[in-house]
Design a protein around this motif. Structure first.
Motif, PDB file in Angstrom:
ATOM      1  N   LEU A 194       1.046  -1.328   0.036  1.00 55.07           N
ATOM      2  CA  LEU A 194      -0.138   0.109   0.133  1.00 55.07           C
ATOM      3  C   LEU A 194       0.571   1.098   0.005  1.00 55.07           C
ATOM      4  O   LEU A 194       0.177   2.433   0.057  1.00 55.07           O
ATOM      5  CB  LEU A 194      -0.868  -0.110   1.143  1.00 55.07           C
ATOM      6  CG  LEU A 194      -2.134  -1.154   1.346  1.00 55.07           C
ATOM      7  CD1 LEU A 194      -2.740  -0.922   2.697  1.00 55.07           C
ATOM      8  CD2 LEU A 194      -2.930  -1.069   0.180  1.00 55.07           C
ATOM      9  N   ASP A 195       2.236   1.135  -0.080  1.00 53.49           N
ATOM     10  CA  ASP A 195       3.111   2.389  -0.034  1.00 53.49           C
ATOM     11  C   ASP A 195       3.200   2.923  -1.499  1.00 53.49           C
ATOM     12  O   ASP A 195       3.720   4.047  -1.645  1.00 53.49           O
ATOM     13  CB  ASP A 195       4.285   1.857   0.326  1.00 53.49           C
ATOM     14  CG  ASP A 195       5.155   3.139   0.823  1.00 53.49           C
ATOM     15  OD1 ASP A 195       4.611   3.927   1.516  1.00 53.49           O
ATOM     16  OD2 ASP A 195       6.457   3.154   0.532  1.00 53.49           O
ATOM     17  N   ILE A 196       2.636   2.454  -2.235  1.00 53.56           N
ATOM     18  CA  ILE A 196       2.519   3.104  -3.655  1.00 53.56           C
ATOM     19  C   ILE A 196       1.145   3.492  -4.095  1.00 53.56           C
ATOM     20  O   ILE A 196       0.022   3.157  -3.486  1.00 53.56           O
ATOM     21  CB  ILE A 196       2.849   2.092  -4.622  1.00 53.56           C
ATOM     22  CG1 ILE A 196       2.084   0.669  -4.821  1.00 53.56           C
ATOM     23  CG2 ILE A 196       4.415   1.732  -4.582  1.00 53.56           C
ATOM     24  CD1 ILE A 196       2.337  -0.215  -6.178  1.00 53.56           C
ATOM     25  N   MET A 197       0.967   4.363  -4.807  1.00 54.58           N
ATOM     26  CA  MET A 197      -0.365   5.130  -5.082  1.00 54.58           C
ATOM     27  C   MET A 197      -1.431   4.022  -5.843  1.00 54.58           C
ATOM     28  O   MET A 197      -2.491   4.121  -5.507  1.00 54.58           O
ATOM     29  CB  MET A 197      -0.362   6.362  -5.943  1.00 54.58           C
ATOM     30  CG  MET A 197      -1.514   6.977  -6.069  1.00 54.58           C
ATOM     31  SD  MET A 197      -1.599   8.389  -6.981  1.00 54.58           S
ATOM     32  CE  MET A 197      -0.937   9.835  -5.643  1.00 54.58           C
ATOM     33  N   PHE A 198      -0.833   3.056  -6.590  1.00 52.14           N
ATOM     34  CA  PHE A 198      -1.864   2.254  -7.108  1.00 52.14           C
ATOM     35  C   PHE A 198      -1.428   0.632  -7.092  1.00 52.14           C
ATOM     36  O   PHE A 198      -0.753  -0.025  -7.745  1.00 52.14           O
ATOM     37  CB  PHE A 198      -1.820   2.526  -8.739  1.00 52.14           C
ATOM     38  CG  PHE A 198      -2.357   4.026  -9.105  1.00 52.14           C
ATOM     39  CD1 PHE A 198      -3.433   4.071  -8.918  1.00 52.14           C
ATOM     40  CD2 PHE A 198      -1.191   4.829  -9.328  1.00 52.14           C
ATOM     41  CE1 PHE A 198      -3.860   5.515  -9.278  1.00 52.14           C
ATOM     42  CE2 PHE A 198      -1.663   6.305  -9.751  1.00 52.14           C
ATOM     43  CZ  PHE A 198      -3.187   6.258  -9.612  1.00 52.14           C
ATOM     44  N   PRO A 199      -1.757   0.320  -5.826  1.00 55.11           N
ATOM     45  CA  PRO A 199      -1.364  -1.006  -5.578  1.00 55.11           C
ATOM     46  C   PRO A 199      -2.269  -2.013  -6.006  1.00 55.11           C
ATOM     47  O   PRO A 199      -3.259  -1.644  -6.613  1.00 55.11           O
ATOM     48  CB  PRO A 199      -1.453  -1.201  -3.882  1.00 55.11           C
ATOM     49  CG  PRO A 199      -2.410   0.016  -3.673  1.00 55.11           C
ATOM     50  CD  PRO A 199      -2.271   0.952  -4.819  1.00 55.11           C
TER      51      PRO A 199
END
Length: 281
Positions: A194-199
Motif C-alpha cells: 500500500l506504500d504505492i499509489m496504485f497497489p
C-alpha cells in the motif's frame, strides 16, 4: 456445546480466539474490532472481570486474505455467525462488539433472530460513527452503479482506489497526525504494497478501515432487539442519533472520555459495566 475451538486447516473469513474457557455459563462472543491482527489485550481484562467460569471468545475482523470480499455488511455478519455457530451451534446467544464490531454484532443478532435463534444479551460498545459525508458518497456510488450497471463489489473497488490515491496526496501535504491519514503507517506494516499509489486490488482489500465504513454506510439499523445494552464514550456521541429508536435508555451507560479510552484508560469502567449488564440477564 463445545468448550474449545477445534483446529481448522483451511482459511476462514473470521478467525476465532479462545480468550477464556469456562464451564458453567453460556459463552460470550465479542467482536473486538482490532484490525491490526491478534487478540487485543483489553479482551483478557474483560474476560477476567466476568469471572473464570464465563467462556469468552473473540471474533476477529473479516479476513479477505485469499477469500471472497463481502459485498455487503450483511455478508460480513453472516461469516461471523458461521464462526460463532462452529463453537455454539444453537442459542440462546450472548454477543457484542466494540466500534465496527458493534455494528456487526447488531446485524448478527438480526440474522440469528430470522433463523429462529434467541438472543439473551446484545452489547453494543461505541458503534462506529459513519459520517453523513460518507453516506452521501455511498449514495452517489449507488446511483452511478444503477445507471451504469456497476456491481457492488466494483463500486467498492473503485471507492478504495480513489480513497487510497487521495490518501497518498494527503501524505505529502498534511502533517502525520491529521485524521485523514491517521493509522496509515500501521496499515503499511500489515500490507507494505500500500506504500504505492496504485497497489494491486488484493492489497487494497486488506484496508479494513476503508472497507468496513464503506459497507456500513449503506446499512440502516431497523431491527429492534429485546435485550440490547449500549455503552457510549462521552466524547464521541455522534453515532447516538442513528440508534435512537433501538436504544433502551435503562440499559445504556456513558463512560467519560474518547471512544478509544474505553479500551485504554477507562477499561476498568467498561469491564465493570459489562459485568453488571451481563449479570442482569
Amino acid at each position: 456445546m463445545l468448550e474449545t475451538i477445534q483446529p481448522v486447516e483451511k482459511k476462514t473469513a473470521v478467525p476465532t480466539r479462545t480468550i477464556q474457557v469456562g464451564k458453567s455459563k453460556r459463552p460470550f462472543f465479542f467482536l473486538h474490532g482490532a484490525w491490526t491482527g491478534g487478540t487485543p489485550l483489553y479482551c483478557f481484562t474483560l474476560a477476567r472481570t466476568l469471572g473464570r467460569d464465563q467462556p469468552f471468545y473473540g471474533l476477529d475482523p473479516y479476513n479477505v486474505d485469499g477469500l471472497d470480499v463481502p459485498a455487503t455488511l450483511e455478508d460480513m455478519a453472516a461469516a461471523h455467525i458461521q464462526a460463532m455457530r462452529a463453537i455454539q451451534p444453537e442459542g440462546p446467544y450472548q454477543l457484542g462488539g466494540f466500534c465496527s464490531g458493534a455494528f456487526l454484532s447488531y446485524e448478527m443478532a438480526r440474522q440469528l433472530k430470522e433463523q429462529g435463534q434467541e438472543i439473551n444479551f446484545l452489547l453494543l460498545v461505541a458503534p462506529s460513527n459513519i459520517t453523513d459525508s460518507l453516506r452521501r458518497k455511498r449514495n452517489i456510488f449507488n446511483a452511478l452503479g444503477t445507471l451504469f450497471h456497476i456491481s457492488r463489489k466494483q463500486q467498492l473497488s473503485l471507492f478504495l482506489r480513489l480513497r487510497h490515491a487521495l490518501r497518498h496526496i494527503y501524505r505529502k501535504i498534511l502533517p502525520p497526525e491529521d485524521g485523514r491519514i491517521e493509522g496509515f503507517s500501521t496499515l503499511l506494516t500489515l500490507e507494505p504494497r500500500l506504500d504505492i499509489m496504485f497497489p494491486p486490488m488484493e492489497a487494497l482489500y486488506k484496508d479494513f478501515p476503508g472497507l468496513f465504513p464503506w459497507l456500513a454506510a449503506d446499512y440502516k439499523p431497523h431491527f429492534l432487539p429485546e435485550n440490547v445494552t449500549f455503552i457510549w464514550a462521552g466524547d464521541d456521541l455522534g453515532a447516538k442519533s442513528i440508534w435512537g429508536s433501538i436504544e433502551q435508555k435503562e440499559n445504556s451507560a456513558v463512560i467519560p472520555g474518547p471512544y478509544m479510552g474505553l479500551i485504554d484508560e477507562h477499561l476498568h469502567l467498561l469491564a465493570e459495566q459489562l459485568k453488571v449488564s451481563l449479570n442482569r440477564v
